[in-house]
Design a protein around this motif. Sequence first.
Motif, PDB file in Angstrom:
ATOM      1  N   THR A  73      11.241   1.930 -11.242  1.00 36.57           N
ATOM      2  CA  THR A  73      10.901   0.672 -11.906  1.00 36.57           C
ATOM      3  C   THR A  73      11.498  -0.433 -11.048  1.00 36.57           C
ATOM      4  N   VAL A  74      10.625  -1.239 -10.482  1.00 38.60           N
ATOM      5  CA  VAL A  74      11.054  -2.218  -9.485  1.00 38.60           C
ATOM      6  C   VAL A  74      10.807  -3.621 -10.023  1.00 38.60           C
ATOM      7  N   ARG A  75      11.851  -4.412 -10.027  1.00 34.12           N
ATOM      8  CA  ARG A  75      11.726  -5.828 -10.365  1.00 34.12           C
ATOM      9  C   ARG A  75      11.757  -6.601  -9.052  1.00 34.12           C
ATOM     10  N   PRO A  76      10.674  -7.316  -8.725  1.00 37.79           N
ATOM     11  CA  PRO A  76      10.627  -8.030  -7.445  1.00 37.79           C
ATOM     12  C   PRO A  76      11.739  -9.070  -7.333  1.00 37.79           C
ATOM     13  N   GLY A  77      12.046  -9.427  -6.102  1.00 39.69           N
ATOM     14  CA  GLY A  77      13.052 -10.462  -5.865  1.00 39.69           C
ATOM     15  C   GLY A  77      12.567 -11.808  -6.379  1.00 39.69           C
ATOM     16  N   GLU A  78      13.436 -12.774  -6.337  1.00 39.15           N
ATOM     17  CA  GLU A  78      13.107 -14.106  -6.865  1.00 39.15           C
ATOM     18  C   GLU A  78      11.962 -14.773  -6.115  1.00 39.15           C
ATOM     19  N   ASP A  79      11.753 -14.413  -4.861  1.00 37.47           N
ATOM     20  CA  ASP A  79      10.741 -15.077  -4.048  1.00 37.47           C
ATOM     21  C   ASP A  79       9.356 -14.450  -4.149  1.00 37.47           C
ATOM     22  N   SER A  80       9.194 -13.376  -4.940  1.00 39.97           N
ATOM     23  CA  SER A  80       7.885 -12.734  -5.008  1.00 39.97           C
ATOM     24  C   SER A  80       7.542 -12.356  -6.442  1.00 39.97           C
ATOM     25  N   SER A  81       6.275 -12.002  -6.647  1.00 37.86           N
ATOM     26  CA  SER A  81       5.798 -11.623  -7.972  1.00 37.86           C
ATOM     27  C   SER A  81       5.434 -10.145  -7.980  1.00 37.86           C
ATOM     28  N   THR A  82       5.126  -9.637  -9.161  1.00 37.67           N
ATOM     29  CA  THR A  82       4.727  -8.234  -9.270  1.00 37.67           C
ATOM     30  C   THR A  82       3.415  -7.984  -8.530  1.00 37.67           C
ATOM     31  N   THR A  83       2.508  -8.945  -8.569  1.00 37.82           N
ATOM     32  CA  THR A  83       1.227  -8.800  -7.861  1.00 37.82           C
ATOM     33  C   THR A  83       1.447  -8.723  -6.359  1.00 37.82           C
ATOM     34  N   GLU A  84       2.336  -9.566  -5.842  1.00 36.88           N
ATOM     35  CA  GLU A  84       2.639  -9.541  -4.402  1.00 36.88           C
ATOM     36  C   GLU A  84       3.297  -8.226  -3.996  1.00 36.88           C
ATOM     37  N   LEU A  85       4.202  -7.729  -4.826  1.00 39.37           N
ATOM     38  CA  LEU A  85       4.875  -6.465  -4.527  1.00 39.37           C
ATOM     39  C   LEU A  85       3.876  -5.313  -4.521  1.00 39.37           C
ATOM     40  N   THR A  86       3.007  -5.252  -5.525  1.00 37.11           N
ATOM     41  CA  THR A  86       1.993  -4.201  -5.576  1.00 37.11           C
ATOM     42  C   THR A  86       1.066  -4.291  -4.379  1.00 37.11           C
ATOM     43  N   SER A  87       0.629  -5.477  -4.049  1.00 38.49           N
ATOM     44  CA  SER A  87      -0.255  -5.677  -2.897  1.00 38.49           C
ATOM     45  C   SER A  87       0.436  -5.257  -1.609  1.00 38.49           C
ATOM     46  N   TYR A  88       1.714  -5.611  -1.461  1.00 35.51           N
ATOM     47  CA  TYR A  88       2.477  -5.237  -0.271  1.00 35.51           C
ATOM     48  C   TYR A  88       2.547  -3.721  -0.115  1.00 35.51           C
ATOM     49  N   LEU A  89       2.896  -3.022  -1.196  1.00 31.78           N
ATOM     50  CA  LEU A  89       3.021  -1.564  -1.130  1.00 31.78           C
ATOM     51  C   LEU A  89       1.681  -0.898  -0.847  1.00 31.78           C
ATOM     52  N   ARG A 105       8.062  15.316   5.620  1.00 33.61           N
ATOM     53  CA  ARG A 105       7.158  15.449   4.479  1.00 33.61           C
ATOM     54  C   ARG A 105       6.531  14.104   4.111  1.00 33.61           C
ATOM     55  N   THR A 106       5.252  14.125   3.737  1.00 30.88           N
ATOM     56  CA  THR A 106       4.533  12.918   3.344  1.00 30.88           C
ATOM     57  C   THR A 106       4.786  12.641   1.865  1.00 30.88           C
ATOM     58  N   ILE A 107       4.957  11.354   1.529  1.00 31.75           N
ATOM     59  CA  ILE A 107       5.175  10.941   0.148  1.00 31.75           C
ATOM     60  C   ILE A 107       3.895  10.273  -0.349  1.00 31.75           C
ATOM     61  N   ASN A 108       3.377  10.741  -1.480  1.00 30.83           N
ATOM     62  CA  ASN A 108       2.226  10.124  -2.127  1.00 30.83           C
ATOM     63  C   ASN A 108       2.730   9.288  -3.294  1.00 30.83           C
ATOM     64  N   PHE A 109       2.115   8.104  -3.526  1.00 33.18           N
ATOM     65  CA  PHE A 109       2.588   7.268  -4.621  1.00 33.18           C
ATOM     66  C   PHE A 109       1.468   6.418  -5.211  1.00 33.18           C
ATOM     67  N   THR A 110       1.710   5.933  -6.419  1.00 29.85           N
ATOM     68  CA  THR A 110       0.838   4.959  -7.074  1.00 29.85           C
ATOM     69  C   THR A 110       1.694   3.811  -7.569  1.00 29.85           C
ATOM     70  N   THR A 111       1.067   2.688  -7.802  1.00 25.63           N
ATOM     71  CA  THR A 111       1.765   1.528  -8.349  1.00 25.63           C
ATOM     72  C   THR A 111       1.033   1.052  -9.602  1.00 25.63           C
ATOM     73  N   GLU A 112       1.810   0.504 -10.529  1.00 21.76           N
ATOM     74  CA  GLU A 112       1.239  -0.024 -11.763  1.00 21.76           C
ATOM     75  C   GLU A 112       2.116  -1.185 -12.228  1.00 21.76           C
ATOM     76  N   ILE A 113       1.487  -2.286 -12.566  1.00 23.98           N
ATOM     77  CA  ILE A 113       2.239  -3.445 -13.064  1.00 23.98           C
ATOM     78  C   ILE A 113       2.507  -3.243 -14.545  1.00 23.98           C
ATOM     79  N   ALA A 114       3.768  -3.403 -14.927  1.00 26.87           N
ATOM     80  CA  ALA A 114       4.179  -3.275 -16.331  1.00 26.87           C
ATOM     81  C   ALA A 114       5.037  -4.485 -16.686  1.00 26.87           C
ATOM     82  N   GLY A 115       4.405  -5.528 -17.158  1.00 25.18           N
ATOM     83  CA  GLY A 115       5.132  -6.757 -17.495  1.00 25.18           C
ATOM     84  C   GLY A 115       5.640  -7.436 -16.235  1.00 25.18           C
TER      85      GLY A 115
END
Length: 129
Positions: A73-89, A105-115
């Motif tokens: 569960t990642v809370r973006p820094g003060e300079d970015s938003s959840t949309t920017e963080l998801t887009s970046y990843l 080993r390769t890591i597979n992941f998904t992102t989802e905005i939650a509030g």
Amino acid sequence: MNAIRSKRHRSIIAVWVAIGMALIIPYLIWCAWLSLLSTEGDVPAASSLAFPEGAAIAADKSCGSGGCWSTFTVRPGEDSSTTELTSYLETTYDGQVSGSFWDPRTINFTTEIAGNTVVVTASYWITYD
């Protein structure tokens, strides 16, 4: 003279081949160790994903049939938003993080905005589409 030079040349090549083998064989053993002794319980650490600086991260491990996964569960820094963080990843990694030299080993992941946080689910074993 040529016979001495040729003998010395072969000795130098033999030394370099020995050094190369001394470096390559332990690495191949390490990769085999990771592959053969890895379990479905292995999960990636938060440091495996390069979250932006200033992001607050809370990690959790969950398991089910088919393997285990990490939930960050990642809370973006003060300079970015959840949309920017998801887009970046998603644009930086496209759902996969290639392995490193130390852990191939390769890591597979998904992102989802939650509030005001982004939930990142990552696994070595589960493929997310």
